[in-house]
Design a protein around this motif. Structure first.
Motif, PDB file in Angstrom:
ATOM      1  N   GLY A  62       0.847  -1.190   0.000  1.00  0.00           N
ATOM      2  CA  GLY A  62       0.000   0.000   0.000  1.00  0.00           C
ATOM      3  C   GLY A  62       0.880   1.237   0.000  1.00  0.00           C
ATOM      4  O   GLY A  62       0.726   2.139   0.815  1.00  0.00           O
ATOM      5  N   CYS A  63       1.800   1.283  -0.948  1.00  0.00           N
ATOM      6  CA  CYS A  63       2.899   2.259  -0.901  1.00  0.00           C
ATOM      7  C   CYS A  63       2.453   3.701  -1.037  1.00  0.00           C
ATOM      8  O   CYS A  63       3.190   4.615  -0.658  1.00  0.00           O
ATOM      9  N   GLY A  64       1.260   3.936  -1.590  1.00  0.00           N
ATOM     10  CA  GLY A  64       0.823   5.315  -1.750  1.00  0.00           C
ATOM     11  C   GLY A  64       1.788   6.111  -2.604  1.00  0.00           C
ATOM     12  O   GLY A  64       2.292   5.637  -3.622  1.00  0.00           O
ATOM     13  N   THR A  65       2.095   7.317  -2.168  1.00  0.00           N
ATOM     14  CA  THR A  65       2.986   8.193  -2.937  1.00  0.00           C
ATOM     15  C   THR A  65       4.461   7.995  -2.607  1.00  0.00           C
ATOM     16  O   THR A  65       5.308   8.651  -3.194  1.00  0.00           O
ATOM     17  N   GLY A  66       4.765   7.114  -1.653  1.00  0.00           N
ATOM     18  CA  GLY A  66       6.166   6.824  -1.362  1.00  0.00           C
ATOM     19  C   GLY A  66       6.697   7.374  -0.056  1.00  0.00           C
ATOM     20  O   GLY A  66       7.911   7.437   0.142  1.00  0.00           O
ATOM     21  N   LEU A  67       5.828   7.747   0.875  1.00  0.00           N
ATOM     22  CA  LEU A  67       6.289   8.336   2.134  1.00  0.00           C
ATOM     23  C   LEU A  67       7.068   7.335   2.979  1.00  0.00           C
ATOM     24  O   LEU A  67       8.040   7.707   3.643  1.00  0.00           O
ATOM     25  N   ALA A  68       6.658   6.077   2.977  1.00  0.00           N
ATOM     26  CA  ALA A  68       7.388   5.076   3.760  1.00  0.00           C
ATOM     27  C   ALA A  68       8.759   4.801   3.146  1.00  0.00           C
ATOM     28  O   ALA A  68       9.760   4.652   3.850  1.00  0.00           O
ATOM     29  N   ALA A  69       8.816   4.745   1.814  1.00  0.00           N
ATOM     30  CA  ALA A  69      10.107   4.528   1.151  1.00  0.00           C
ATOM     31  C   ALA A  69      11.051   5.686   1.428  1.00  0.00           C
ATOM     32  O   ALA A  69      12.264   5.492   1.588  1.00  0.00           O
ATOM     33  N   ALA A  70      10.512   6.886   1.513  1.00  0.00           N
ATOM     34  CA  ALA A  70      11.350   8.050   1.832  1.00  0.00           C
ATOM     35  C   ALA A  70      11.931   7.924   3.226  1.00  0.00           C
ATOM     36  O   ALA A  70      13.098   8.261   3.468  1.00  0.00           O
ATOM     37  N   ALA A  71      11.134   7.421   4.174  1.00  0.00           N
ATOM     38  CA  ALA A  71      11.607   7.268   5.546  1.00  0.00           C
ATOM     39  C   ALA A  71      12.743   6.252   5.631  1.00  0.00           C
ATOM     40  O   ALA A  71      13.674   6.407   6.430  1.00  0.00           O
ATOM     41  N   PHE A  72      12.692   5.210   4.793  1.00  0.00           N
ATOM     42  CA  PHE A  72      13.684   4.125   4.848  1.00  0.00           C
ATOM     43  C   PHE A  72      14.716   4.206   3.726  1.00  0.00           C
ATOM     44  O   PHE A  72      15.480   3.259   3.531  1.00  0.00           O
ATOM     45  N   LYS A  98      17.615   5.422   3.198  1.00  0.00           N
ATOM     46  CA  LYS A  98      19.030   5.165   3.480  1.00  0.00           C
ATOM     47  C   LYS A  98      19.269   3.768   4.049  1.00  0.00           C
ATOM     48  O   LYS A  98      20.421   3.356   4.203  1.00  0.00           O
ATOM     49  N   GLN A  99      18.199   3.064   4.366  1.00  0.00           N
ATOM     50  CA  GLN A  99      18.329   1.740   4.985  1.00  0.00           C
ATOM     51  C   GLN A  99      18.105   0.596   3.995  1.00  0.00           C
ATOM     52  O   GLN A  99      18.359  -0.553   4.317  1.00  0.00           O
ATOM     53  N   VAL A 100      17.603   0.905   2.806  1.00  0.00           N
ATOM     54  CA  VAL A 100      17.176  -0.141   1.869  1.00  0.00           C
ATOM     55  C   VAL A 100      17.913  -0.007   0.540  1.00  0.00           C
ATOM     56  O   VAL A 100      17.999   1.087  -0.026  1.00  0.00           O
ATOM     57  N   ASP A 101      18.406  -1.132   0.020  1.00  0.00           N
ATOM     58  CA  ASP A 101      19.078  -1.130  -1.282  1.00  0.00           C
ATOM     59  C   ASP A 101      18.078  -1.168  -2.439  1.00  0.00           C
ATOM     60  O   ASP A 101      18.277  -0.506  -3.463  1.00  0.00           O
ATOM     61  N   HIS A 102      17.022  -1.957  -2.285  1.00  0.00           N
ATOM     62  CA  HIS A 102      16.080  -2.203  -3.383  1.00  0.00           C
ATOM     63  C   HIS A 102      14.663  -2.170  -2.818  1.00  0.00           C
ATOM     64  O   HIS A 102      14.303  -2.992  -1.991  1.00  0.00           O
ATOM     65  N   PHE A 103      13.861  -1.193  -3.256  1.00  0.00           N
ATOM     66  CA  PHE A 103      12.498  -1.040  -2.756  1.00  0.00           C
ATOM     67  C   PHE A 103      11.498  -1.402  -3.856  1.00  0.00           C
ATOM     68  O   PHE A 103      11.571  -0.889  -4.970  1.00  0.00           O
ATOM     69  N   ALA A 104      10.549  -2.278  -3.529  1.00  0.00           N
ATOM     70  CA  ALA A 104       9.426  -2.585  -4.409  1.00  0.00           C
ATOM     71  C   ALA A 104       8.161  -2.038  -3.760  1.00  0.00           C
ATOM     72  O   ALA A 104       7.975  -2.157  -2.551  1.00  0.00           O
ATOM     73  N   GLY A 105       7.294  -1.442  -4.560  1.00  0.00           N
ATOM     74  CA  GLY A 105       6.057  -0.888  -4.035  1.00  0.00           C
ATOM     75  C   GLY A 105       4.851  -1.551  -4.670  1.00  0.00           C
ATOM     76  O   GLY A 105       4.849  -1.849  -5.867  1.00  0.00           O
ATOM     77  N   ILE A 106       3.827  -1.776  -3.849  1.00  0.00           N
ATOM     78  CA  ILE A 106       2.575  -2.369  -4.323  1.00  0.00           C
ATOM     79  C   ILE A 106       1.425  -1.479  -3.864  1.00  0.00           C
ATOM     80  O   ILE A 106       1.352  -1.120  -2.686  1.00  0.00           O
ATOM     81  N   ASP A 107       0.542  -1.110  -4.793  1.00  0.00           N
ATOM     82  CA  ASP A 107      -0.635  -0.319  -4.418  1.00  0.00           C
ATOM     83  C   ASP A 107      -1.755  -0.606  -5.403  1.00  0.00           C
ATOM     84  O   ASP A 107      -1.512  -0.781  -6.606  1.00  0.00           O
ATOM     85  N   LEU A 108      -2.972  -0.630  -4.899  1.00  0.00           N
ATOM     86  CA  LEU A 108      -4.139  -0.913  -5.731  1.00  0.00           C
ATOM     87  C   LEU A 108      -4.486   0.258  -6.646  1.00  0.00           C
ATOM     88  O   LEU A 108      -5.116   0.088  -7.678  1.00  0.00           O
ATOM     89  N   SER A 109      -4.042   1.452  -6.278  1.00  0.00           N
ATOM     90  CA  SER A 109      -4.380   2.659  -7.023  1.00  0.00           C
ATOM     91  C   SER A 109      -3.305   3.007  -8.049  1.00  0.00           C
ATOM     92  O   SER A 109      -2.147   3.248  -7.690  1.00  0.00           O
ATOM     93  N   SER A 110      -3.685   3.055  -9.316  1.00  0.00           N
ATOM     94  CA  SER A 110      -2.733   3.452 -10.355  1.00  0.00           C
ATOM     95  C   SER A 110      -2.321   4.908 -10.176  1.00  0.00           C
ATOM     96  O   SER A 110      -1.202   5.296 -10.520  1.00  0.00           O
TER      97      SER A 110
END
Length: 308
Positions: free
Chosen positions: A156-166, A168-180
């Motif tokens: 439920g990645c939304g616009t990417g706020l969680a990925a922004a928080a992490f 510097k901690q993650v090498d490879h981020f995949a996002g899944i969301d029902l909304s195009s």
């Protein structure tokens, strides 16, 4: 939500009357708005938006039976239930608790996507991603493990706020969301190596076993009633020692309820039991508010679990 779904009746006169009725509703003249909507529905009997709005007004007027009848008609005219009439029927006690219609969640966030971050961060003081980040770091420090992850999935990645928080901690981020619409916003951040338009559970089912070291869901599980399916898939996809972190809304009772904001609230004991049944080890379960709503902090939980 700053916008609401509108489905045209296909009749310009009916649509115009609906607009007048909505204006009356917003001005607080609910009886007049209801009367005008009744007239509108005589012109366009399958006008989903008019039935749904009439249901809202009848509910606000305390006319439960009439509200139920209107919400039923709204769903009959749109079986996919993009307006979420079924959720109101649950709140009114006319139906048992069930999962949200996917079409409702998709339509809700497709409309919300362009305004999502501004509304959440500036208006609702949204802090679920930062709560998750702090909880994960604290859990890793307590376990004497680094808070660094090669492969992460944002549910439920939304616009990417969680990925922004992490970031510097993650090498490879995949996002899944029902909304195009949300995926489009997330892609613009450049934070994700891959993005997928899918239901969270379906998206996880397409992932290989033991392929992720971190999984986060910031205010995404509030759109799920039963957590068992997503927790089962999360455990399968996580590698040994992998971490699952998420926020929820909660309440004082037991089990699961549908709150006034039309999001599910899960009792803490239910969450503990669901994690045990899924075979995940609970590391953290803390009370924390993920946002402000109606000028009050929303009661919530921050949860961190591990695949052992």
């Amino acid at each position: 939500m700053p916008l609401r779904l509108f489905q045209s009746s296909g009749d310009l006169i009916a649509d115009r009357r609906f607009e007048f009725a909505r204006d009356l509703q917003l001005k607080g003249d609910l009886p007049a708005a209801a009367d005008l909507l009744e007239q509108t529905l005589e012109l366009a009997p399958n006008f989903t938006s008019a039935w749904f709005t009439l249901g809202e007004i009848r509910e606000e007027l305390g006319e439960r039976d009439k509200a139920i009848a209107a919400f039923r008609k709204a769903r009959e005219s749109d079986p996919d239930d993009q307006h979420g009439a079924g959720l109101h029927l649950i709140r009114l006690g006319d139906e048992q608790l069930s999962e949200m219609p996917k079409a409702y969640v998709q339509a809700l966030f497709d409309q919300y996507a362009p305004h999502f971050e501004d509304a959440l961060v500036n208006d609702l003081e949204y802090r679920a991603p930062s709560l998750i980040f702090k909880a994960v770091v604290a859990a890793r420090v307590a376990a004497r493990k680094p808070a660094l992850f090669k492969q992460a999935i944002d549910l439920g990645c939304g616009t990417g706020l969680a990925a922004a928080a992490f970031a510097k901690q993650v090498d490879h981020f995949a996002g899944i969301d029902l909304s195009s619409g949300m995926i489009k916003e997330a892609r613009a951040t450049g934070l994700y190596a891959e993005l997928e338009v899918a239901d969270m559970i379906d998206g996880l089912r397409g992932k290989p076993n033991a392929s992720a070291n971190l999984m986060v869901a910031a205010d995404a599980f509030v759109y799920l009633s039963d957590l068992a399916p997503v927790l089962t898939e999360a455990r399968r996809v996580l590698a040994a020692g992998g971490v699952l972190a998420f926020t929820l809304e909660t309440h004082d009772g037991s089990g699961i309820i549908l709150g006034e904001g039309l999001r599910y609230a899960h009792a803490a004991e239910y969450v503990r039991s669901a994690l045990i049944r899924a075979g995940l080890k609970l590391l953290t379960l803390q009370t924390a508010s993920p946002r402000i709503e109606n000028n009050e902090p929303v009661r919530g939980l921050v949860v961190v679990a591990e695949k052992t």
